[in-house]
Every structure is written in structure tokens, then in C-alpha cells.
Design a protein around this motif. Sequence first.
Motif, PDB file in Angstrom:
ATOM      1  N   LEU A  71      11.322  15.422  -7.668  1.00 40.95           N
ATOM      2  CA  LEU A  71      10.006  15.216  -7.059  1.00 40.95           C
ATOM      3  C   LEU A  71       9.153  16.410  -6.489  1.00 40.95           C
ATOM      4  O   LEU A  71      10.090  17.474  -6.476  1.00 40.95           O
ATOM      5  CB  LEU A  71      10.210  14.084  -6.016  1.00 40.95           C
ATOM      6  N   ARG A  75       4.420  15.416  -1.117  1.00 41.57           N
ATOM      7  CA  ARG A  75       3.587  14.728  -1.926  1.00 41.57           C
ATOM      8  C   ARG A  75       3.744  13.301  -1.890  1.00 41.57           C
ATOM      9  O   ARG A  75       4.629  12.531  -1.452  1.00 41.57           O
ATOM     10  CB  ARG A  75       4.035  15.030  -3.480  1.00 41.57           C
ATOM     11  N   LYS A  76       2.427  12.654  -1.996  1.00 40.42           N
ATOM     12  CA  LYS A  76       2.261  11.120  -1.858  1.00 40.42           C
ATOM     13  C   LYS A  76       2.834  10.608  -3.173  1.00 40.42           C
ATOM     14  O   LYS A  76       2.236  11.096  -4.252  1.00 40.42           O
ATOM     15  CB  LYS A  76       0.791  10.830  -1.489  1.00 40.42           C
ATOM     16  N   TYR A  77       3.684   9.653  -2.953  1.00 40.17           N
ATOM     17  CA  TYR A  77       3.853   8.855  -4.417  1.00 40.17           C
ATOM     18  C   TYR A  77       3.538   7.366  -4.097  1.00 40.17           C
ATOM     19  O   TYR A  77       3.921   6.811  -2.873  1.00 40.17           O
ATOM     20  CB  TYR A  77       5.344   9.080  -4.630  1.00 40.17           C
ATOM     21  N   ILE A  79       5.676   4.213  -5.129  1.00 40.90           N
ATOM     22  CA  ILE A  79       7.069   3.689  -5.643  1.00 40.90           C
ATOM     23  C   ILE A  79       6.980   2.270  -5.808  1.00 40.90           C
ATOM     24  O   ILE A  79       6.515   1.515  -4.938  1.00 40.90           O
ATOM     25  CB  ILE A  79       7.935   4.316  -4.478  1.00 40.90           C
ATOM     26  N   LEU A 150       7.914   5.962 -10.276  1.00 38.94           N
ATOM     27  CA  LEU A 150       7.342   6.721  -9.148  1.00 38.94           C
ATOM     28  C   LEU A 150       6.099   7.364  -9.769  1.00 38.94           C
ATOM     29  O   LEU A 150       6.254   8.274 -10.861  1.00 38.94           O
ATOM     30  CB  LEU A 150       8.301   7.796  -8.611  1.00 38.94           C
ATOM     31  N   ARG A 151       5.096   7.294  -8.981  1.00 36.46           N
ATOM     32  CA  ARG A 151       3.590   7.755  -9.481  1.00 36.46           C
ATOM     33  C   ARG A 151       3.128   8.803  -8.400  1.00 36.46           C
ATOM     34  O   ARG A 151       2.880   8.280  -7.346  1.00 36.46           O
ATOM     35  CB  ARG A 151       2.673   6.811  -9.764  1.00 36.46           C
ATOM     36  N   PRO A 152       2.922  10.205  -8.753  1.00 37.36           N
ATOM     37  CA  PRO A 152       2.422  11.017  -7.711  1.00 37.36           C
ATOM     38  C   PRO A 152       0.897  10.778  -7.467  1.00 37.36           C
ATOM     39  O   PRO A 152       0.137  10.477  -8.522  1.00 37.36           O
ATOM     40  CB  PRO A 152       2.451  12.479  -8.544  1.00 37.36           C
ATOM     41  N   TYR A 190      -3.417   6.218 -12.049  1.00 36.22           N
ATOM     42  CA  TYR A 190      -2.588   6.179 -11.279  1.00 36.22           C
ATOM     43  C   TYR A 190      -1.452   5.091 -11.277  1.00 36.22           C
ATOM     44  O   TYR A 190      -0.440   4.992 -10.541  1.00 36.22           O
ATOM     45  CB  TYR A 190      -2.983   6.281  -9.449  1.00 36.22           C
TER      46      TYR A 190
END
Length: 344
Positions: A71, A75-77, A79, A150-152, A190
Motif C-alpha cells: 500500500l 493514503r486514504k483507501y 476497503i 482496496l482502492r486508493p 474510484y
Amino acid sequence: MFNEKGFISIDCGYVEQDYMDPNTMITYTSDAKYIDTGESVRNLNSALSSQYQSLRRFTQGKRNCYNVTSLASNRKYLIRASFVHGNYDSSFQIPKFDLYLGVDLWYSVSFQSFSDQVWAEIISLIKSDHVVVCLVNTGHGTPFINVLELRPLPSFMYTIVNGSWSLTTLHRIDAGSLSTVTLRYGSDPYDRFWVPYTFKDWIALNTSSTIIINQNNQFQPPLAVMQTAAQSSNRSTGINISWEPPTWAPDALFYFNFYFALTQVVANSTRVLTIFLNGERWGEPLNLLSPTMHWSGTLNPERRSQKYEVDIRAYTFSDLPPIINAFEIYMANAPSSSATEAQD
């Protein structure tokens, strides 16, 4: 099509080579390098999408954890964990179990039927280069999981998400959509899930025209979502939305967003909305003059009552009934530091 850079897409229990999902064009990989417990099981149901045709179940141990690496730290993820039981074990028993992000309870997973697709989603600031997601046996059947994603997210989005707050999704609705398919990546860069919903007394509206969405808006609802809307049946009838906290988080604080935009311009007519929250007017009237996104929501997590009731009405001088295009409702959580750091 958007660039899925930074996406981590895990098909749990899958043991073969990486593959690309034909609907989203997202590449999925086996979970073998993220966990060394549990049992891989095939769910031989051709009606299910590829990610739900395999699962990992945990018949041993109270707590089994994925350690997802690589990761971007600080950073914002977004999930998301997804589940379809499908009576894969022929037990005819639906389990109930808990999901944790690190040491913090994230979600209590339960099902109404074997065919239910249940997904749990959290937006959190991950401070280290890995995160731990755990399934915990609560004595109500065998925990399992189909998909972990998981998506940044860019730093400007969901600014409330920081070291003090994370957001657990309760509802994310594409109002007025007549589709039966949840909108996600391909329309939303996103990969948020937008569930189509139209109440029986709502009138579905749509447009193919562009809706103007400010690029600096921190929520960035996708264009396809803003191109559909639900309208009440007449000017004197409001649009009613209500929710309560889940039983496993009875004291949760709420954080919510409502999105509005004209999908139809009616000559010589006005569409002005007033929002009431638990019977009291909330904010100033919204005058929808053009196909431009308008937002109304909370600036900070809050809790006013056990049940929240939102009533969107036509303002006194509005010619047309109220509408809504989409909304998001979250529970705001105060994560412990060890939930998103590397020590645990």
C-alpha cells in the motif's frame, strides 16, 4: 475507461492465475500471498460472477487475518469485503460473523438468504504500507469471504477521513435508476458501489446530457449517477429517506451526503427544494436552476436521535415536485491508532 492504478483486487480462495473481469476490466489475483490460514472452496454456481465462484472459509481459529501489503502509506483507501454464501457447503445454515480492520470492529456480517450479496465498505487513512483485515468467529457459523478490494482515494476526497475519523458505508444509492446492476468502476473511477433504487411512489427521471460536477468537490459522484433522479409523485408529496444505526453499533455517529441536479429543464417552471431533518428545516432552500450538481450534507459526524428521517419537499414557491439524484450515508468511527498502523 479509467486507470486502475493502485487497485488491489483479491479473489479469495481462488488458486489459479490472475484474470481480468469482463464487466469491469479489473484484474483480480489469488489471495494466497496475503493469508496462510483457511480453506479454499469453489462455489459451483454459474449464475454468480467470477469473484463469487470461489471463497475462503475459516473452520479453525477464532480470528483469521489477511495482511495486505504494497500500500501507499499515509493514503486514504476505500476497503471493501464482499460475501455470497450460496449454500456452498450444503449446510442450509447461514452464518454470522464479525469483520475487523486491525483491532477495530468494522462490520458485523449477516445474511437474509443464501443468495444475498453482502458487502462491507470502509474509507480509512492507512498510515503504514500494509493493512490487516480479520474475520472473527462469533459462534454463529463458519466465517468466509469471497472478495477483498482496496482502492486508493485522492487526498482531497472525503476530507473528514483523517487520523481521527473513518467512514463505514451504510447506504450509497443511485436514486431513480431503473437498472438492476450496481454501478461501479468504469462509471466511477474510484470503484464505489452505487446501488440502484426507486421507491414505488417515486418517478424515475433521466438524461443523457452532461451534469456539471465541480472538479474540486470532495465527493465526486459519477456522471452516470447524477444523470438519473427520483421525483415525488406530485408537488405536495415529499421524498422520504430514513435510517437507523445497526444493532452492532447502536451509538454510531452519522455522516451523510445528498446530491441534486436537474435532469429535465421545464420552461417557465422552478424547482426549489427544502430539506427537513427529523421535522426541522435543515439548511437553506436549494434552487435547481441548471444541470449542475448541488450538495447538502453534514460537515462533521453527528447524532441527533436514534432514527433519522429526511423529508425533501418542494419549497413554497416551487412549481415542480422535489427530486434527489443520489445519497450516501456513513457511520463515522474513531479508529484506534493500531488499526491502521504497522505495529499489529
